[in-house]
Scaffold this motif. Structure first.
Motif, mmCIF file in Angstrom:
data_model
loop_
_atom_site.group_PDB
_atom_site.id
_atom_site.type_symbol
_atom_site.label_atom_id
_atom_site.label_comp_id
_atom_site.label_asym_id
_atom_site.label_seq_id
_atom_site.Cartn_x
_atom_site.Cartn_y
_atom_site.Cartn_z
ATOM 1 N N VAL A 38 -13.894 -1.615 3.836
ATOM 2 C CA VAL A 38 -12.983 -0.890 4.729
ATOM 3 C C VAL A 38 -12.260 0.121 3.851
ATOM 4 C CG1 VAL A 38 -11.049 -1.064 6.316
ATOM 5 C CG2 VAL A 38 -12.684 -2.949 6.170
ATOM 6 N N ASP A 39 -12.675 1.386 3.923
ATOM 7 C CA ASP A 39 -12.210 2.352 2.937
ATOM 8 C C ASP A 39 -11.382 3.492 3.533
ATOM 9 O OD1 ASP A 39 -11.994 2.950 0.286
ATOM 10 O OD2 ASP A 39 -13.928 3.981 0.136
ATOM 11 N N ARG A 78 -0.402 4.025 1.117
ATOM 12 C CA ARG A 78 -0.949 4.883 2.174
ATOM 13 C C ARG A 78 -0.273 4.545 3.505
ATOM 14 N NH1 ARG A 78 -7.400 6.171 2.497
ATOM 15 N NH2 ARG A 78 -7.645 3.950 2.878
ATOM 16 N N SER A 97 0.826 -1.214 0.000
ATOM 17 C CA SER A 97 0.000 0.000 0.000
ATOM 18 C C SER A 97 0.857 1.258 0.000
ATOM 19 C CB SER A 97 -0.894 0.032 1.248
ATOM 20 O OG SER A 97 -1.542 1.293 1.325
ATOM 21 N N VAL A 126 -6.889 -3.594 -2.313
ATOM 22 C CA VAL A 126 -7.482 -3.923 -3.608
ATOM 23 C C VAL A 126 -7.611 -2.628 -4.394
ATOM 24 C CG1 VAL A 126 -9.531 -4.810 -4.779
ATOM 25 C CG2 VAL A 126 -8.750 -5.889 -2.654
ATOM 26 N N PHE A 151 -8.780 -1.377 -8.219
ATOM 27 C CA PHE A 151 -9.404 -1.784 -9.492
ATOM 28 C C PHE A 151 -9.497 -3.303 -9.630
ATOM 29 C CE2 PHE A 151 -8.792 2.632 -10.425
ATOM 30 C CZ PHE A 151 -9.888 2.952 -11.212
ATOM 31 N N PHE A 152 -10.076 -3.927 -8.589
ATOM 32 C CA PHE A 152 -10.361 -5.369 -8.561
ATOM 33 C C PHE A 152 -9.111 -6.243 -8.551
ATOM 34 C CE2 PHE A 152 -14.779 -4.934 -10.832
ATOM 35 C CZ PHE A 152 -15.244 -4.209 -9.743
ATOM 36 N N VAL A 207 -7.231 -5.810 1.673
ATOM 37 C CA VAL A 207 -8.266 -4.874 2.158
ATOM 38 C C VAL A 207 -8.868 -4.144 0.970
ATOM 39 C CG1 VAL A 207 -8.809 -3.077 3.820
ATOM 40 C CG2 VAL A 207 -6.673 -4.304 4.035
ATOM 41 N N GLY A 231 -12.299 -1.469 -0.280
ATOM 42 C CA GLY A 231 -13.323 -0.540 0.209
ATOM 43 C C GLY A 231 -14.728 -0.896 -0.234
ATOM 44 N N MET A 232 -14.829 -1.741 -1.267
ATOM 45 C CA MET A 232 -16.144 -2.030 -1.841
ATOM 46 C C MET A 232 -16.798 -3.249 -1.190
ATOM 47 S SD MET A 232 -15.110 -1.472 -5.839
ATOM 48 C CE MET A 232 -16.698 -1.927 -6.478
ATOM 49 N N ASN A 240 -4.853 0.934 6.012
ATOM 50 C CA ASN A 240 -5.447 -0.312 6.499
ATOM 51 C C ASN A 240 -4.550 -1.530 6.284
ATOM 52 O OD1 ASN A 240 -7.824 1.051 7.322
ATOM 53 N ND2 ASN A 240 -8.388 1.226 5.155
ATOM 54 N N THR A 241 -3.884 -1.556 5.132
ATOM 55 C CA THR A 241 -2.985 -2.679 4.844
ATOM 56 C C THR A 241 -1.853 -2.710 5.864
ATOM 57 O OG1 THR A 241 -3.474 -2.348 2.500
ATOM 58 C CG2 THR A 241 -1.556 -3.685 3.022
#
Ligand SMILES: Cc1cc2nc3c(=O)[nH]c(=O)nc-3n(C[C@H](O)[C@H](O)[C@H](O)COP(=O)(O)O)c2cc1C
Length: 190
Positions: free
Chosen positions: A164-165, A11, A9, A84, A86-87, A128, A130-131, A15-16
């Protein structure tokens, strides 16, 4: 045991990373160090499909993958953690996987799979998204499985968390923190 992890990730404090921290805590509590690669900070060129590794199993590109190749070669346990996007897996994660084509060639073309140490080789995949849709988990799992098998990790556990976004929202999840910790424990249990 030699344990390595990949944080895919970008970020920081996301979350990751939080999930990965939890899994690593359990590994460390069991007495093992973890060497973590924060992929977003590394210089890794995408695979060029030059065929250079086909006869040797060695990638011709010299960048931060050089250290990762050695770490994967030596590892008893590998943790792959990615959001995750774009899938699928994040680009940072996918870059390492594509460059692992060198291991694929070594295993399947040169018939020289990576050697297992006395504790075998095992993997853990942390995801992880968000969708609500779990197709991103399914696609990521398929790619990660191909990676793990190419680097001679015959079995891995997957933990995927959806919806989880927001940055840090994973700590509010009912089970995620405990799930990640216990998965870390199972990863190094003999
Ligand atoms: C470029 C981008 C693409 C994304 N695509 C998806 C997706 O296809 N499916 C999904 O479930 N979440 C998607 N998300 C949401 C992230 O997976 C989610 O915010 C996740 O918690 C980020 O983890 P992090 O905090 O470790 O970066 C996307 C986020 C970004 C920035």
């Amino acid at each position: 045991m030699k344990v390595i992890s990949f944080n895919g990730s970008p970020r920081v404090g996301g979350n990751t990373e939080i999930l990965l921290n939890e899994a690593e805590k359990a590994v460390q509590a069991a007495g093992h160090d973890v060497k973590r690669f924060n992929l977003n900070k590394l210089q890794i060129k995408p695979c060029q499909d030059c065929g250079g590794c086909e006869k040797t199993g060695v990638c011709v590109i010299k960048d931060d993958m050089t250290g990762i190749y050695q770490a994967i070669r030596d590892a008893d346990r590998i943790i792959l953690a990615s959001p995750v996007f774009f899938f699928g897996l994040s680009a940072q994660t996918k870059m390492v996987i594509d460059r692992s084509q060198a291991f694929w060639c070594e295993k399947y073309l040169l018939k020289q799979p990576l050697a297992e140490g006395p504790n075998g080789r095992k993997g853990l995949l942390l995801l992880v998204g968000g969708m609500k849709k779990d197709i991103g988990i399914q696609c990521s799992e398929a790619t990660a499985k191909a990676f793990f098998r190419s680097v001679s990790v015959p079995e891995h556990e997957t933990l995927g968390f959806l919806e989880v976004d927001q940055k840090g929202a994973i700590v509010q999840h009912e089970t995620a923190m405990g799930d990640a910790y216990h998965a870390g424990e199972r990863l190094v249990a003999i």
